[in-house]
Design a protein around this motif. Structure first.
Motif, PDB file in Angstrom:
ATOM      1  N   ILE A  31      -8.536  -4.567  -3.665  1.00 22.03           N
ATOM      2  CA  ILE A  31      -7.913  -3.646  -4.627  1.00 22.03           C
ATOM      3  C   ILE A  31      -6.945  -2.723  -3.897  1.00 22.03           C
ATOM      4  O   ILE A  31      -5.792  -2.533  -4.323  1.00 22.03           O
ATOM      5  N   LYS A  32      -7.396  -2.155  -2.762  1.00 29.69           N
ATOM      6  CA  LYS A  32      -6.520  -1.276  -1.972  1.00 29.69           C
ATOM      7  C   LYS A  32      -5.264  -2.013  -1.534  1.00 29.69           C
ATOM      8  O   LYS A  32      -4.153  -1.495  -1.654  1.00 29.69           O
ATOM      9  N   GLN A  33      -5.437  -3.240  -1.031  1.00 33.72           N
ATOM     10  CA  GLN A  33      -4.291  -4.015  -0.559  1.00 33.72           C
ATOM     11  C   GLN A  33      -3.343  -4.355  -1.698  1.00 33.72           C
ATOM     12  O   GLN A  33      -2.116  -4.285  -1.543  1.00 33.72           O
ATOM     13  N   HIS A  34      -3.879  -4.691  -2.855  1.00 32.90           N
ATOM     14  CA  HIS A  34      -3.052  -5.006  -4.023  1.00 32.90           C
ATOM     15  C   HIS A  34      -2.197  -3.790  -4.417  1.00 32.90           C
ATOM     16  O   HIS A  34      -1.004  -3.927  -4.681  1.00 32.90           O
ATOM     17  N   ILE A  35      -2.822  -2.615  -4.433  1.00 30.85           N
ATOM     18  CA  ILE A  35      -2.098  -1.390  -4.799  1.00 30.85           C
ATOM     19  C   ILE A  35      -1.022  -1.076  -3.768  1.00 30.85           C
ATOM     20  O   ILE A  35       0.125  -0.760  -4.126  1.00 30.85           O
ATOM     21  N   VAL A  36      -1.358  -1.177  -2.484  1.00 26.77           N
ATOM     22  CA  VAL A  36      -0.377  -0.924  -1.423  1.00 26.77           C
ATOM     23  C   VAL A  36       0.790  -1.909  -1.522  1.00 26.77           C
ATOM     24  O   VAL A  36       1.959  -1.520  -1.406  1.00 26.77           O
ATOM     25  N   ASP A  37       0.490  -3.171  -1.760  1.00 28.23           N
ATOM     26  CA  ASP A  37       1.546  -4.177  -1.897  1.00 28.23           C
ATOM     27  C   ASP A  37       2.462  -3.867  -3.073  1.00 28.23           C
ATOM     28  O   ASP A  37       3.690  -3.978  -2.959  1.00 28.23           O
ATOM     29  N   ARG A  38       1.881  -3.478  -4.202  1.00 24.69           N
ATOM     30  CA  ARG A  38       2.697  -3.127  -5.385  1.00 24.69           C
ATOM     31  C   ARG A  38       3.572  -1.915  -5.100  1.00 24.69           C
ATOM     32  O   ARG A  38       4.733  -1.880  -5.481  1.00 24.69           O
ATOM     33  N   TYR A  39       3.002  -0.919  -4.401  1.00 26.05           N
ATOM     34  CA  TYR A  39       3.767   0.284  -4.077  1.00 26.05           C
ATOM     35  C   TYR A  39       4.902  -0.043  -3.104  1.00 26.05           C
ATOM     36  O   TYR A  39       6.040   0.351  -3.313  1.00 26.05           O
ATOM     37  N   ASN A  40       4.583  -0.794  -2.052  1.00 18.56           N
ATOM     38  CA  ASN A  40       5.590  -1.127  -1.035  1.00 18.56           C
ATOM     39  C   ASN A  40       6.720  -1.987  -1.581  1.00 18.56           C
ATOM     40  O   ASN A  40       7.853  -1.892  -1.115  1.00 18.56           O
ATOM     41  N   SER A  41       6.425  -2.807  -2.555  1.00 21.41           N
ATOM     42  CA  SER A  41       7.462  -3.664  -3.146  1.00 21.41           C
ATOM     43  C   SER A  41       8.371  -2.881  -4.093  1.00 21.41           C
ATOM     44  O   SER A  41       9.416  -3.379  -4.495  1.00 21.41           O
ATOM     45  N   GLU A  45       7.552  -2.129  -7.063  1.00 18.79           N
ATOM     46  CA  GLU A  45       7.181  -2.507  -8.429  1.00 18.79           C
ATOM     47  C   GLU A  45       6.422  -1.392  -9.145  1.00 18.79           C
ATOM     48  O   GLU A  45       6.599  -1.173 -10.331  1.00 18.79           O
ATOM     49  N   MET A  46       5.579  -0.667  -8.407  1.00 27.08           N
ATOM     50  CA  MET A  46       4.768   0.366  -9.038  1.00 27.08           C
ATOM     51  C   MET A  46       5.588   1.627  -9.341  1.00 27.08           C
ATOM     52  O   MET A  46       5.246   2.382 -10.245  1.00 27.08           O
ATOM     53  N   LEU A  47       6.672   1.848  -8.608  1.00 29.46           N
ATOM     54  CA  LEU A  47       7.458   3.062  -8.809  1.00 29.46           C
ATOM     55  C   LEU A  47       8.010   3.170 -10.223  1.00 29.46           C
ATOM     56  O   LEU A  47       8.174   4.263 -10.750  1.00 29.46           O
ATOM     57  N   THR A  48       8.283   2.038 -10.838  1.00 30.42           N
ATOM     58  CA  THR A  48       8.809   2.075 -12.209  1.00 30.42           C
ATOM     59  C   THR A  48       7.757   2.547 -13.204  1.00 30.42           C
ATOM     60  O   THR A  48       8.085   2.945 -14.310  1.00 30.42           O
ATOM     61  N   GLU A  97       1.095   9.582 -11.357  1.00 31.67           N
ATOM     62  CA  GLU A  97       0.079   8.569 -11.584  1.00 31.67           C
ATOM     63  C   GLU A  97       0.697   7.387 -12.301  1.00 31.67           C
ATOM     64  O   GLU A  97       1.668   7.528 -13.044  1.00 31.67           O
ATOM     65  N   ALA A  98       0.148   6.234 -12.027  1.00 39.09           N
ATOM     66  CA  ALA A  98       0.598   4.997 -12.664  1.00 39.09           C
ATOM     67  C   ALA A  98      -0.618   4.277 -13.219  1.00 39.09           C
ATOM     68  O   ALA A  98      -1.670   4.229 -12.581  1.00 39.09           O
ATOM     69  N   HIS A  99      -0.468   3.737 -14.403  1.00 35.51           N
ATOM     70  CA  HIS A  99      -1.521   2.921 -15.015  1.00 35.51           C
ATOM     71  C   HIS A  99      -1.081   1.469 -14.845  1.00 35.51           C
ATOM     72  O   HIS A  99      -0.088   1.050 -15.432  1.00 35.51           O
ATOM     73  N   ILE A 100      -1.787   0.742 -14.004  1.00 37.72           N
ATOM     74  CA  ILE A 100      -1.402  -0.641 -13.716  1.00 37.72           C
ATOM     75  C   ILE A 100      -2.581  -1.572 -13.973  1.00 37.72           C
ATOM     76  O   ILE A 100      -3.731  -1.147 -13.993  1.00 37.72           O
TER      77      ILE A 100
END
Length: 76
Positions: free
Chosen positions: A28-38, A40-43, A14-17
């Motif tokens: 919201i879904k698109q923002h999360i997918v974009d962050r994951y695909n880039s 950025e969220m993995l960190t 889980e990530a708190h963003i």
């Protein structure tokens, strides 16, 4: 005797963003997918839970007289 052990686990992270206010559900879904695909969220991902799925072992028996290998699989 050689044994190859395979462990299958399901890892839940889980990530708190922070996301911008005022977005609709689709945005919201698109923002999360974009962050994951880039990447950025993995960190920000932390392992939250690990569920054990299965474990199995393949036993390898070498037969000296025929230079062959036999395999048998054991589910644990």
């Amino acid at each position: 005797m050689k044994v190859i052990v395979t462990v299958i686990e399901k890892i839940i992270s889980e990530a708190h963003i922070n996301i911008p206010d005022g977005l609709n559900e689709s945005a919201i879904k698109q923002h999360i997918v974009d962050r994951y695909n880039s990447g950025e969220m993995l960190t920000h991902m932390n392992i939250y839970q690990v569920d054990f799925e299965s474990i199995s072992a393949r036993i390898i028996k070498e037969q000296a007289d025929t230079n062959s290998i036999s395999l048998s699989e054991v589910r644990l």
